[in-house]
Design a protein around this motif. Structure first.
Motif, PDB file in Angstrom:
ATOM      1  N   HIS A 150       8.318  12.893   4.209  1.00  0.00           N
ATOM      2  CA  HIS A 150       9.161  11.847   4.781  1.00  0.00           C
ATOM      3  C   HIS A 150       9.645  10.899   3.679  1.00  0.00           C
ATOM      4  O   HIS A 150      10.828  10.554   3.618  1.00  0.00           O
ATOM      5  CB  HIS A 150       8.385  11.076   5.855  1.00  0.00           C
TER       6      HIS A 150
ATOM      7  N   GLU B  76      -5.385   7.481   2.192  1.00  0.00           N
ATOM      8  CA  GLU B  76      -3.978   7.774   1.921  1.00  0.00           C
ATOM      9  C   GLU B  76      -3.579   7.275   0.543  1.00  0.00           C
ATOM     10  O   GLU B  76      -3.993   6.207   0.105  1.00  0.00           O
ATOM     11  CB  GLU B  76      -3.087   7.123   2.986  1.00  0.00           C
TER      12      GLU B  76
ATOM     13  N   ARG C 173       3.644  12.798   5.244  1.00  0.00           N
ATOM     14  CA  ARG C 173       3.918  11.460   4.708  1.00  0.00           C
ATOM     15  C   ARG C 173       4.721  11.558   3.405  1.00  0.00           C
ATOM     16  O   ARG C 173       5.695  10.841   3.207  1.00  0.00           O
ATOM     17  CB  ARG C 173       2.595  10.732   4.489  1.00  0.00           C
TER      18      ARG C 173
END
Length: 149
Positions: A85, A7, A82
């Motif tokens: 958001h 990530e 992700r």
């Protein structure tokens, strides 16, 4: 998530701007262009028609989709949940040209409905039936937007 399952740090999304409106992209989608494997990451707003809706304007004004960053061919798009958001919580300005309000995506949704209702639906003089029909249409269009993602 970036390649190989690692990530990205959230700070990397801080610098992201929609190449159309130059603000943090709300309801952002990631265009998948021919330079995606080389690191090109064009995030673009995919909001409802009540806001800037950069992606819709981008798609409707071009026969062939070219990446606004690298000019490579756009072959698809995806949602990076992700990133979306994170960026939905970033502040941006109201799309109404004379308005000075700014806030998160949810703040703007509420603001537009309360302060600029004539921009997003029938006027009060149209009556309750028009308002009901408008709400049904708006709900239907929002469902179409969600199912297309």
């Amino acid at each position: 998530m970036s390649q190989k399952g690692v990530e990205k740090p959230l700070e990397e999304y801080e610098k992201v701007r929609c190449p159309i409106c130059m603000e943090h992209p709300h309801q952002a989608i990631l265009l998948l262009c021919s330079s995606h494997d080389k690191g090109c990451r064009p995030y673009i707003c995919d909001t409802s028609r009540n806001h800037s809706n950069c992606f819709s304007m981008f798609r409707n004004t071009r026969k062939k989709l070219l990446c606004p960053l690298c000019r490579g061919k756009v072959h698809d798009w995806t949602v990076d949940a992700r990133a979306q958001h994170f960026m939905n919580h970033k502040t941006r300005t109201c799309a109404n040209g004379t308005c000075t309000f700014f806030g998160s995506y949810m703040d703007l949704e509420h603001h537009v409905r309360m302060v600029h209702p004539s921009d997003v639906g029938p006027s009060g003089s149209d009556g309750p039936v028009s308002e009901h029909v408008w709400m049904d249409l708006e709900n239907y269009l929002n469902q179409l937007n969600l199912s297309h993602r």
